[in-house]
Design a protein around this motif. Structure first.
Motif, short mmCIF file in Angstrom:
data_model
loop_
_atom_site.label_atom_id
_atom_site.label_comp_id
_atom_site.label_asym_id
_atom_site.label_seq_id
_atom_site.Cartn_x
_atom_site.Cartn_y
_atom_site.Cartn_z
N GLN A 502 -39.70 -39.95 -34.30
CA GLN A 502 -38.68 -39.12 -34.93
C GLN A 502 -39.12 -37.66 -35.01
OE1 GLN A 502 -38.09 -41.34 -38.62
NE2 GLN A 502 -36.18 -42.19 -37.84
N LEU A 503 -40.39 -37.43 -35.31
CA LEU A 503 -40.89 -36.06 -35.40
C LEU A 503 -40.80 -35.37 -34.04
CD1 LEU A 503 -42.32 -33.85 -37.08
CD2 LEU A 503 -44.50 -34.87 -36.36
N MET A 504 -41.21 -36.06 -33.00
CA MET A 504 -41.17 -35.46 -31.66
C MET A 504 -39.75 -35.23 -31.20
SD MET A 504 -44.33 -37.36 -29.69
CE MET A 504 -44.26 -36.19 -28.33
N ALA A 505 -38.86 -36.18 -31.48
CA ALA A 505 -37.46 -36.01 -31.08
C ALA A 505 -36.84 -34.82 -31.80
CB ALA A 505 -36.69 -37.29 -31.39
N ARG A 506 -37.15 -34.66 -33.08
CA ARG A 506 -36.60 -33.55 -33.85
C ARG A 506 -37.12 -32.21 -33.39
NH1 ARG A 506 -38.12 -30.87 -38.31
NH2 ARG A 506 -39.80 -32.32 -38.86
N GLN A 507 -38.35 -32.18 -32.95
CA GLN A 507 -38.95 -30.92 -32.50
C GLN A 507 -38.61 -30.61 -31.05
OE1 GLN A 507 -43.08 -31.37 -33.63
NE2 GLN A 507 -42.68 -30.66 -35.71
N ASN A 508 -37.61 -31.33 -30.54
CA ASN A 508 -37.01 -31.04 -29.23
C ASN A 508 -37.99 -31.16 -28.08
OD1 ASN A 508 -34.39 -30.46 -30.26
ND2 ASN A 508 -35.14 -28.46 -30.94
N ARG A 509 -38.89 -32.10 -28.19
CA ARG A 509 -39.75 -32.38 -27.04
C ARG A 509 -39.04 -33.33 -26.10
NH1 ARG A 509 -44.86 -33.40 -30.82
NH2 ARG A 509 -44.90 -31.36 -31.77
N ASP A 510 -39.22 -33.15 -24.82
CA ASP A 510 -38.57 -33.99 -23.82
C ASP A 510 -39.33 -35.30 -23.72
OD1 ASP A 510 -37.24 -35.14 -21.77
OD2 ASP A 510 -37.64 -33.57 -20.29
N LEU A 511 -38.88 -36.30 -24.46
CA LEU A 511 -39.57 -37.58 -24.48
C LEU A 511 -39.55 -38.25 -23.12
CD1 LEU A 511 -38.34 -39.04 -27.89
CD2 LEU A 511 -40.19 -37.46 -27.45
N SER A 512 -38.54 -37.96 -22.30
CA SER A 512 -38.45 -38.62 -21.00
C SER A 512 -39.62 -38.27 -20.11
CB SER A 512 -37.13 -38.26 -20.30
OG SER A 512 -37.08 -36.87 -20.04
N ASN A 513 -40.21 -37.08 -20.31
CA ASN A 513 -41.36 -36.70 -19.48
C ASN A 513 -42.55 -37.61 -19.70
OD1 ASN A 513 -40.04 -34.54 -18.33
ND2 ASN A 513 -40.75 -33.07 -19.86
N LEU A 514 -42.60 -38.27 -20.85
CA LEU A 514 -43.73 -39.11 -21.16
C LEU A 514 -43.67 -40.48 -20.50
CD1 LEU A 514 -44.08 -38.35 -24.97
CD2 LEU A 514 -45.42 -37.39 -23.10
N ILE A 515 -42.53 -40.85 -19.96
CA ILE A 515 -42.42 -42.18 -19.37
C ILE A 515 -42.31 -42.13 -17.85
CG2 ILE A 515 -41.40 -43.14 -21.44
CD1 ILE A 515 -38.68 -43.01 -20.14
N LYS A 516 -42.44 -40.97 -17.24
CA LYS A 516 -42.40 -40.87 -15.79
C LYS A 516 -43.71 -41.31 -15.19
CE LYS A 516 -38.99 -37.16 -15.72
NZ LYS A 516 -38.70 -35.76 -15.38
#
Length: 516
Positions: A502-516
């Protein structure tokens, strides 16, 4: 990238790797049906039939987690002296308090050199912008020793006063039902509010509500108190982020259902002029003298915090205290307690003692902490208004349970909490003096315990267990409604931490980059 951002990214990266897109052979991660990360890397919430969602718990701790704990330069240095050091330390703190605060609210740092400081009484920090730190927290480093035959905190951080309502600003919520998790409340006069306003989201206690959750029907024993409405007027501190039409948007979400049939809710501005901020304690070993293993007249709390916000306790070890390493009281808000240890408490193993990390405040974060030989190691008290978070904390040799202790705590996340005792969220009924329902919107995420009970109250919301490891028990009173359980005993919960996701999503980090 800052260190704390790198650590958070690394933690969540480990969570995404289990999805099978990495080169590991781990099985695919289990995801909840209620909050999950989609194929694009976005965090998605699914509402229940009443519109409730799992709330965002990320706006907790020092400046809501949006600022790192500062590392200010040292202003004053002292070393221990023979005998009692309390007045010696207090005079230096008072000298710093007399200095003007900078633009960031900081005044100065008092460094206590390595050695033992005997303290007869309480060190008081009652002004903003003061930092007390040592040269690390081992017994051979900076060690403060509480002396004296009485219960007392070794360090007390507190301002003055109480919140004051701003006259003429109280308005009613207009929706007959406001769901858990929403950031929008519709009000009768939104023109009174603008972005940046500090407001109370007020939810009154009523006879009807208490009757429907059966807290006027507690089976009595000597000392039992039935609940009364005036005790359950809940005031959630919030800040307005924007106003659109009749909708006022709040920084932190609604943490329990608010219904017109139970008095609805109100919104009003407030001030808290005596509250202090930007106070920190770090890198210390705190000890209490004691006479025997069950001694109840000695150093009681390592660090007590009240009427303070945006403060921190970091890297503190406390040994032998009777009650807690850190206790955040009713008006402690946005406090981060991290990397702290509560070791070998000395007190009778019974009610009201050995509450290792205690929280009665709002928007506080306890993370990376550990405790031994406690009773209630990570705990909230009565009428606690969330959100609050316990993250990545461990308790060993526990004598009782982790969880909300009594009388309606609202909105707590227990995330990756591990104990060899129990975790319980339940109706405690006649236990204590009539504790009753311990809370609502209590969320367990990827926790582990020997036994776990999660019950939901008769009305006003639910309690949740996601990916909990341990025996699923029915609680002390087995006829109460069971909570929402998903992923019981799953070994590969995804994401590993709800708070971090939730913290990372709120701080507008691109979570999709972490699963490539």
């Amino acid at each position: 990238m800052k260190l704390h951002q790198f650590i958070l990214s690394a933690i969540l990266l480990a969570s995404f790797c289990v999805q099978g897109r990495s080169q590991t052979k781990m099985p695919a991660g289990w995801q909840s049906s209620m909050v999950r990360i989609d194929s694009c890397g976005a965090l998605r919430y699914v509402s229940d039939s009443r519109g409730n969602i799992i709330p965002d718990f990320s706006r907790v701790g020092y400046h809501h987690g949006d600022k790192s704990i500062p590392d200010h330069p040292v202003s004053c240095v002292i070393s221990p002296v023979a005998g009692d050091n309390r007045e010696y330390i207090q005079s230096r703190i008072d000298s710093i308090a007399a200095l003007p605060a900078g633009a960031d609210g900081h005044r100065g740092v008092l460094l206590l050199r390595r050695g033992g400081y005997r303290i007869d009484g309480t060190i008081e920090i009652s002004a903003s912008g003061i930092v007390l730190k040592g040269e690390r927290c081992n017994i051979n480093e900076t060690r403060l020793i509480a002396t004296g035959r009485r219960r007392h905190p070794l360090i007390r951080i507190t301002g003055t006063g109480v919140p004051q309502e701003t006259s003429g600003t109280r308005v009613h919520l207009t929706d007959s039902f406001v769901p858990t998790g929403t950031h929008c409340v519709r009000v009768s006069n939104s023109a009174l509010f603008s972005a940046g306003d500090r407001v109370m989201l007020y939810r009154p206690g009523t006879h009807e509500w208490i009757h429907d959750i059966k807290m006027d029907q507690i089976v009595e024993r000597k000392g039992t108190r039935q609940w009364t409405p005036r005790e359950y007027n809940l005031a959630f501190e919030r800040e307005v982020t924007s106003v659109e039409g009749d909708c006022v948007y709040l920084d932190n979400p609604v943490m329990m259902e608010m219904e017109a049939k139970y008095g609805g809710g109100e919104l009003y501005k407030y001030s808290f002029d005596g509250r202090i901020s930007e106070v920190g304690v770090s890198d210390l070993c705190l000890e209490s003298e004691f006479e025997d293993y069950e001694d109840t007249q000695h150093g009681w709390i390592g660090i007590q915090i009240n009427k303070a916000e945006n403060c921190w306790v970091d890297n503190v070890t406390a040994r032998y205290f009777g009650y807690a390493t850190v206790s955040c009281e009713r008006y402690a808000k946005n406090v981060t307690v991290k990397n702290c240890r509560n070791l070998e408490p000395k007190a009778v193993i019974t009610g009201g003692l050995r509450y290792s990390f205690n929280n009665n405040g709002q928007q506080n974060l306890f993370m990376d902490c550990m405790s031994t030989e406690g009773r209630h190691d990570y705990i909230t008290g009565s009428q606690v208004c969330g959100p609050n978070v316990f993250y990545n904390c461990v308790a060993s040799q526990a004598y009782a349970d982790v969880g909300p202790h009594h009388r309606w705590a609202v909105g707590t996340l227990y995330d990756n909490v591990v104990t060899d005792g129990e975790i319980n969220v339940q109706d405690r009924g006649k236990m204590g003096s009539g504790h009753g329902w311990a809370g609502v919107t209590q969320v367990l995420w990827n926790c582990r315990a020997s036994n776990v009970a999660v019950q939901s109250p008769w009305t006003s919301g639910h309690n949740y267990s996601f990916g909990t490891k341990g025996e699923h028990t029915r609680g002390v009173f087995t006829d109460r409604p069971d909570g929402v359980w998903e992923g019981h005993n799953e070994t590969n919960v995804f994401p590993r931490s709800l708070y971090i996701a939730q913290l990372m999503a709120r701080q507008n980090r691109d979570l999709s980059n972490l699963i490539k």
